[in-house]
Design a protein around this motif. Structure first.
Motif, short mmCIF file in Angstrom:
data_model
loop_
_atom_site.label_atom_id
_atom_site.label_comp_id
_atom_site.label_asym_id
_atom_site.label_seq_id
_atom_site.Cartn_x
_atom_site.Cartn_y
_atom_site.Cartn_z
N ILE A 181 0.83 -1.21 0.00
CA ILE A 181 0.00 0.00 0.00
C ILE A 181 0.86 1.26 0.00
O ILE A 181 0.63 2.20 -0.77
N MET A 182 1.88 1.30 0.86
CA MET A 182 2.65 2.52 1.08
C MET A 182 3.76 2.73 0.06
O MET A 182 4.10 3.87 -0.26
N GLN A 183 4.34 1.65 -0.46
CA GLN A 183 5.47 1.76 -1.39
C GLN A 183 5.06 2.48 -2.67
O GLN A 183 3.96 2.29 -3.19
N GLN A 184 5.96 3.30 -3.20
CA GLN A 184 5.72 3.92 -4.50
C GLN A 184 5.68 2.83 -5.58
O GLN A 184 6.49 1.91 -5.57
N LYS A 185 4.71 2.95 -6.50
CA LYS A 185 4.52 1.91 -7.51
C LYS A 185 4.71 2.41 -8.94
O LYS A 185 4.63 1.63 -9.87
N GLY A 186 4.96 3.72 -9.09
CA GLY A 186 5.14 4.25 -10.43
C GLY A 186 3.86 4.12 -11.24
O GLY A 186 2.76 4.37 -10.76
N TYR A 187 4.02 3.69 -12.49
CA TYR A 187 2.87 3.50 -13.38
C TYR A 187 2.27 2.11 -13.16
O TYR A 187 3.01 1.13 -12.97
N VAL A 188 0.94 2.04 -13.20
CA VAL A 188 0.24 0.76 -13.05
C VAL A 188 -0.80 0.67 -14.15
O VAL A 188 -1.50 1.65 -14.44
N ASN A 189 -0.90 -0.49 -14.77
CA ASN A 189 -1.89 -0.70 -15.83
C ASN A 189 -2.64 -2.00 -15.58
O ASN A 189 -2.06 -3.01 -15.18
N ILE A 190 -3.96 -1.96 -15.82
CA ILE A 190 -4.80 -3.16 -15.75
C ILE A 190 -5.44 -3.36 -17.12
O ILE A 190 -6.13 -2.47 -17.61
N SER A 191 -5.19 -4.52 -17.71
CA SER A 191 -5.74 -4.83 -19.03
C SER A 191 -6.81 -5.91 -18.89
O SER A 191 -6.53 -7.01 -18.38
N PHE A 192 -8.02 -5.59 -19.33
CA PHE A 192 -9.10 -6.57 -19.40
C PHE A 192 -8.99 -7.25 -20.75
O PHE A 192 -9.20 -6.62 -21.80
N CYS A 193 -8.61 -8.51 -20.74
CA CYS A 193 -8.38 -9.22 -22.00
C CYS A 193 -9.70 -9.66 -22.62
O CYS A 193 -10.77 -9.63 -21.98
N LYS A 194 -9.63 -10.09 -23.86
CA LYS A 194 -10.81 -10.61 -24.55
C LYS A 194 -11.34 -11.84 -23.81
O LYS A 194 -10.57 -12.72 -23.42
N PRO A 195 -12.65 -11.92 -23.59
CA PRO A 195 -13.21 -13.10 -22.90
C PRO A 195 -12.89 -14.40 -23.64
O PRO A 195 -12.78 -14.41 -24.87
N VAL A 196 -12.72 -15.45 -22.88
CA VAL A 196 -12.48 -16.77 -23.47
C VAL A 196 -13.79 -17.26 -24.11
O VAL A 196 -14.83 -17.31 -23.46
N MET A 197 -13.71 -17.61 -25.39
CA MET A 197 -14.90 -18.03 -26.13
C MET A 197 -14.98 -19.55 -26.21
O MET A 197 -13.96 -20.25 -26.19
N LYS A 198 -16.20 -20.06 -26.35
CA LYS A 198 -16.41 -21.52 -26.38
C LYS A 198 -15.64 -22.17 -27.52
O LYS A 198 -15.08 -23.26 -27.36
N LYS A 199 -15.57 -21.51 -28.66
CA LYS A 199 -14.88 -22.09 -29.81
C LYS A 199 -13.38 -22.26 -29.56
O LYS A 199 -12.72 -23.05 -30.25
N GLU A 200 -12.85 -21.52 -28.56
CA GLU A 200 -11.43 -21.66 -28.21
C GLU A 200 -11.19 -22.82 -27.26
O GLU A 200 -10.04 -23.15 -26.96
N LEU A 201 -12.25 -23.43 -26.77
CA LEU A 201 -12.14 -24.49 -25.77
C LEU A 201 -12.30 -25.89 -26.35
O LEU A 201 -12.43 -26.86 -25.61
#
Length: 377
Positions: free
Chosen positions: A261-281
């Motif tokens: 919590i306290m430590q400096q973290k610089g830049y942070v990014n969160i990427s929501f990837c493409k949902p896993v599709m049935k055809k990929e399974l």
């Protein structure tokens, strides 16, 4: 009426008011309120908390403000991919895991700020070591993942967790955030545990493809410019190499939470990837473990492809290789700052400098290798 999942679920509405009263009377309330509300009177905050009646109210009035304070240690929090998701749909977000609290907390903050409902969150039973932690966690939509020491209990608890996840997404109408593995990635080498996929399928094992598909899995990649607890992780990994079994000291998890919590973290990014599709399974599921492994690899591929690689990742990669192949991604001044942190780490930990160097640089360099290996396939 006794609910099947009472032992692990978050608090229901009737449990929120007494939890708020316990939080307000906690001996640590003053410290917490000063951090979250630094410019407000403690007794006013105590009275406000006592009058909270719902989880949504707790998240908006308290947890949202806590995240606003965490942002002071972040140069910039960015995100991408949320536009491809439906706010009315329930998802199982499977994320790489770098920090005990920050990963899911920042994730919830982004959802809230962009018109999505927050998700339920997994919460290891090993962290529920005080009533205050339990109250804050369960009021914040966290549900318990029971850590088991023997195989019989492990299988029973895994089935229970699998049933709860499916029930929450399909019937309860909530999304869930879960880490891709048990515990944080400490060496920067994110990898989805195929055992997690097996657990997902336990509640519908006769039809593994549909079992995975109906959970609406969305891989999530979180990237930090400065790895949370990088020095603490280096120490733990180093001691793990030279001890038969690394045993955490009392309060070590709490120290990691506070440091993150306290430590400096610089830049942070969160990427929501493409949902896993049935055809990929459409993997061969006659051999279940091969199916689980292939689904885990698919999630890894998504995460590696959505890393946000920062200057520190490239600096560490070049320092480890002894080359300058990535030098266009950082400046001389940025490298000097990173080397200062590296030297500070060496001064903090007694041990073989070569081994410590390898561990510390690996935390930052391994994501570059994972991304490169994906691109070269």
């Amino acid at each position: 009426m006794q609910n099947k999942f009472d032992d692990i679920r978050p608090y229901d509405p009737s449990e929120i008011p007494p939890a708020m009263r316990r939080i307000a009377e906690s001996e640590y309330f003053g410290i917490l309120s000063q951090y979250v509300f630094p410019n407000k009177n403690i007794e006013d905050i105590r009275d406000m908390v006592r009058h909270i009646r719902t989880t949504d109210e707790f998240q908006k009035k308290v947890m949202y403000q806590a995240n606003r304070q965490i942002l002071h240690s972040i140069t910039d929090l960015s995100f991408e991919g949320l536009d491809q998701l439906d706010p009315q749909k329930n998802y199982l977000f499977v994320s790489n895991h770098r920090d005990i609290m920050l990963d899911s907390s920042l994730f919830q903050y982004i959802l809230h700020c962009n018109g999505f409902r927050t998700t339920e969150i997994t919460f290891g039973s090993n962290l529920m070591n005080s009533q205050l932690v339990v109250d804050i966690g369960k009021a914040n939509k966290m549900f318990k993942v029971i850590r088991s020491s023997n195989i019989r209990d492990f299988l029973k608890n895994s089935m229970h967790l699998s049933e709860y996840i499916r029930y929450t997404i399909k019937e309860k109408g909530e999304s869930i955030w879960i880490a891709q593995r048990n515990g944080r990635t400490k060496d920067g080498n994110d990898a989805t545990d195929q055992g997690i996929i097996k657990m997902f399928c336990m509640s519908k094992s006769s039809d593994p493809i549909n079992s995975v598909d109906e959970l609406n899995i969305v891989p999530v990649a979180i990237s930090y410019q400065i790895e949370p607890c990088d020095i603490l992780k280096t120490r733990e990994l180093y001691l793990s190499q030279f001890c038969d079994r690394y045993i955490k000291q009392s309060g070590e998890d709490l120290n990691s939470i506070l440091t993150g919590i306290m430590q400096q973290k610089g830049y942070v990014n969160i990427s929501f990837c493409k949902p896993v599709m049935k055809k990929e399974l459409e993997f061969d599921h006659k051999i279940p473990n091969e199916f689980y492994k292939n689904v885990a690899a698919l999630i890894d591929k998504r995460i590696y492809g959505h890393y946000k690689l920062y200057n520190n990742n490239y600096i560490a990669h070049d320092m480890r290789s002894g080359k300058t192949a990535c030098s266009e991604n950082y400046t001389k001044e940025e490298k000097e700052v990173f080397v200062m942190r590296y030297n500070y780490m060496l001064d903090q930990i007694d041990g073989n400098k070569e081994t410590l160097t390898s561990i510390f640089l690996g935390i930052y360099a391994n994501p570059v290798d994972n991304a490169d290996n994906l691109n070269n396939r």
